[in-house]
Write a protein that holds these residues in place. Structure first.
Motif, PDB file in Angstrom:
ATOM      1  N   UNK A 371       0.835  -1.198   0.000  1.00 49.27           N
ATOM      2  CA  UNK A 371       0.000   0.000   0.000  1.00 49.27           C
ATOM      3  C   UNK A 371       0.873   1.253   0.000  1.00 49.27           C
ATOM      4  N   UNK A 372       0.488   2.207  -0.810  1.00 47.60           N
ATOM      5  CA  UNK A 372       1.140   3.516  -0.841  1.00 47.60           C
ATOM      6  C   UNK A 372       0.083   4.574  -0.563  1.00 47.60           C
ATOM      7  N   UNK A 373       0.369   5.470   0.395  1.00 41.28           N
ATOM      8  CA  UNK A 373      -0.547   6.566   0.683  1.00 41.28           C
ATOM      9  C   UNK A 373      -0.173   7.725  -0.248  1.00 41.28           C
ATOM     10  N   UNK A 374      -1.136   8.177  -1.047  1.00 39.66           N
ATOM     11  CA  UNK A 374      -0.811   9.039  -2.172  1.00 39.66           C
ATOM     12  C   UNK A 374      -0.574  10.502  -1.815  1.00 39.66           C
ATOM     13  N   UNK A 375      -1.171  11.003  -0.745  1.00 43.88           N
ATOM     14  CA  UNK A 375      -0.907  12.400  -0.398  1.00 43.88           C
ATOM     15  C   UNK A 375       0.494  12.577   0.180  1.00 43.88           C
ATOM     16  N   UNK A 376       0.912  11.654   0.991  1.00 44.17           N
ATOM     17  CA  UNK A 376       2.262  11.737   1.561  1.00 44.17           C
ATOM     18  C   UNK A 376       3.315  11.165   0.623  1.00 44.17           C
ATOM     19  N   UNK A 377       2.864  10.265  -0.279  1.00 46.07           N
ATOM     20  CA  UNK A 377       3.797   9.609  -1.185  1.00 46.07           C
ATOM     21  C   UNK A 377       4.577   8.493  -0.534  1.00 46.07           C
ATOM     22  N   UNK A 379       5.282   4.748   1.173  1.00 47.10           N
ATOM     23  CA  UNK A 379       4.884   3.343   1.166  1.00 47.10           C
ATOM     24  C   UNK A 379       4.607   2.891   2.589  1.00 47.10           C
ATOM     25  N   UNK A 380       3.532   2.140   2.770  1.00 50.93           N
ATOM     26  CA  UNK A 380       3.204   1.560   4.069  1.00 50.93           C
ATOM     27  C   UNK A 380       3.631   0.101   4.135  1.00 50.93           C
ATOM     28  N   UNK A 396      -7.205   9.896   3.824  1.00 51.78           N
ATOM     29  CA  UNK A 396      -6.053   9.115   3.383  1.00 51.78           C
ATOM     30  C   UNK A 396      -6.452   8.364   2.109  1.00 51.78           C
ATOM     31  N   UNK A 397      -5.542   8.334   1.160  1.00 54.62           N
ATOM     32  CA  UNK A 397      -5.807   7.677  -0.122  1.00 54.62           C
ATOM     33  C   UNK A 397      -4.717   6.622  -0.354  1.00 54.62           C
ATOM     34  N   UNK A 398      -5.124   5.373  -0.435  1.00 57.96           N
ATOM     35  CA  UNK A 398      -4.172   4.277  -0.591  1.00 57.96           C
ATOM     36  C   UNK A 398      -4.328   3.642  -1.966  1.00 57.96           C
ATOM     37  N   UNK A 399      -3.201   3.449  -2.618  1.00 56.30           N
ATOM     38  CA  UNK A 399      -3.171   2.637  -3.837  1.00 56.30           C
ATOM     39  C   UNK A 399      -2.615   1.275  -3.450  1.00 56.30           C
ATOM     40  N   UNK A 400      -3.416   0.242  -3.706  1.00 60.20           N
ATOM     41  CA  UNK A 400      -3.081  -1.116  -3.301  1.00 60.20           C
ATOM     42  C   UNK A 400      -2.544  -1.896  -4.496  1.00 60.20           C
ATOM     43  N   UNK A 401      -1.399  -2.517  -4.320  1.00 67.74           N
ATOM     44  CA  UNK A 401      -0.818  -3.361  -5.372  1.00 67.74           C
ATOM     45  C   UNK A 401      -0.904  -4.810  -4.943  1.00 67.74           C
ATOM     46  N   UNK A 402      -1.374  -5.650  -5.851  1.00 65.72           N
ATOM     47  CA  UNK A 402      -1.503  -7.091  -5.524  1.00 65.72           C
ATOM     48  C   UNK A 402      -0.160  -7.795  -5.669  1.00 65.72           C
TER      49      UNK A 402
END
Length: 402
Positions: A371-377, A379-380, A396-402
């Motif tokens: 998961x990457x939080x897009x406003x802070x840039x 990676x979680x 908070x906006x997360x982009x999830x990669x499988x």
């Protein structure tokens, strides 16, 4: 000025076919209305054109310069053609379009499906074919078509009035984006996709994040949709019911962006922009670019958030009711190319601690995912839940990669 036969022929010869596919992703650009109302001129538009480039907005994807109410004269020519305001645009629209095109931008104009526009300038009811050919001859790329000033024409269903202009635009042979602006009356998500490339789903937005007074209807399926004064959160609320109707080629228009307008905090502006992007609304800047603050410019040019809006799958997020808390916490989720996106919005005016399990979002996530939080840039790493402290009105906006 009456468009010449040569110009009309050129417009048709150089245009694309009526079946060309526009709007495969939502449109992006700048609209004059919030900053200038009807009070702008050729010099103003030339300045805004240059600012779209110098501020990096064109490079971020904002490639439409849209002239709302005010560009046209108060009357047609003696032989019945649309004409630009002879005082503020004495050179006409064609030279303006040529300059805009030379900068790599597209030019849009505003009209109306009734006898008059909202500002009592000539509407296009009964003039659809003539006006469409005029737009094509001028080199116009975008036509915002409003619902004001209908009078006699308002006795005709919007499906009829807006379809007539759609057909006329297609017959010009020029590729012209058609933005239907009829404020959500008669539930256009059920029929608007067959008419416009985008279509408004609500009354006009206001620069208020919450607590509007002029938008009494808080749901999409409400006969009193409210003409104007809808806050950011009211429009978001309406989208809970109708976001599923979107797909490439036609988009639900949540109205202009109020980022940089009014007194919204940075968190409010980020929430506003994130939801317009993830819900696949057109991203049309309404702020005055001449006085735009850096903090607002940074919101508008966040490439990761813009990428959600322009994602090739064209799938909007949906409201996840089971893990949301009415009036307190909103969770939205959806699919993007290569993974998923999750938005977690603190609806309160004070900070909150939140915990959201990813497996409860209906995305098929059963194990930890990147998961990457897009406003802070930032990676979680690999996570199976979000545990965080959210500030007032923060998303908070997360982009999830499988």
């Amino acid at each position: 000025m009456k468009p010449s036969l040569t110009l009309l022929t050129l417009a048709i010869a150089t245009g694309t076919t009526a079946g060309a596919k526009l709007a495969q992703t939502p449109q992006m650009g700048f609209n004059t209305w919030n900053s200038f109302k009807a009070n702008y001129n050729e010099s103003t538009i030339n300045h805004i054109t240059d600012l779209l480039l110098s501020l990096g907005l064109k490079d971020a994807g904002y490639n439409h310069l849209l002239l709302d109410e005010g560009w046209s004269d108060m009357s047609r020519t003696a032989d019945g053609y649309l004409q630009s305001n002879q005082t503020t645009f004495p050179n006409g629209i064609t030279p303006l379009a040529e300059r805009v095109h030379s900068k790599g931008l597209k030019l849009g104009l505003y009209g109306d499906s009734g006898i008059l526009t909202c500002g009592f300038r000539p509407g296009s009811w009964g003039y659809e074919e003539r006006d469409a050919l005029t737009l094509a001859s001028w080199g116009v790329d975008y036509w915002k078509y409003d619902n004001c000033g209908g009078f006699q024409a308002m006795s005709n269903a919007p499906q009829e009035r807006f379809s007539l202009m759609r057909d006329a635009l297609e017959r010009t042979g020029r590729e012209i984006f058609y933005s239907v602006c009829e404020w959500g009356f008669q539930f256009p998500w059920h029929w608007g996709g067959g008419i416009g490339h985008s279509y408004r789903m609500s009354g006009d937005i206001t620069a208020s994040f919450i607590n509007e007074t002029g938008c009494p209807c808080k749901t999409a399926y409400c006969l009193n949709t409210g003409y104007a004064g809808c806050s950011v959160t009211s429009i978001m609320r309406k989208m809970r019911e109708i976001s599923v109707y979107q797909k490439p080629g036609h988009w639900l228009d949540m109205d202009m962006l109020e980022v940089g307008v009014g007194d919204m905090t940075v968190n409010m502006q980020k929430t506003h922009f994130a939801f317009w992007a993830a819900l696949k609304s057109p991203l049309i800047i309404g702020a005055d670019l001449r006085t735009l603050k850096n903090e607002s410019l940074e919101v508008l040019t966040n490439r990761d958030i813009i990428a959600l809006n322009q994602d090739s799958l064209g799938k909007p997020v949906h409201f996840v009711e089971d893990v949301s808390v009415e009036g307190s916490l909103q969770v939205w989720a959806g699919e993007v190319k290569g993974g998923n996106v999750v938005l977690i919005f603190n609806e309160k005016s004070y900070p909150q601690e939140v915990e959201v399990s990813l497996k409860d979002l209906g995305l098929g996530i059963e194990r930890p995912v990147r998961a990457k939080e897009l406003w802070s840039g930032k990676s979680w790493g690999k996570i199976d839940s979000v545990e965080a402290s959210l500030g007032a009105y923060q998303t908070l906006v997360f982009r999830i990669s499988r």
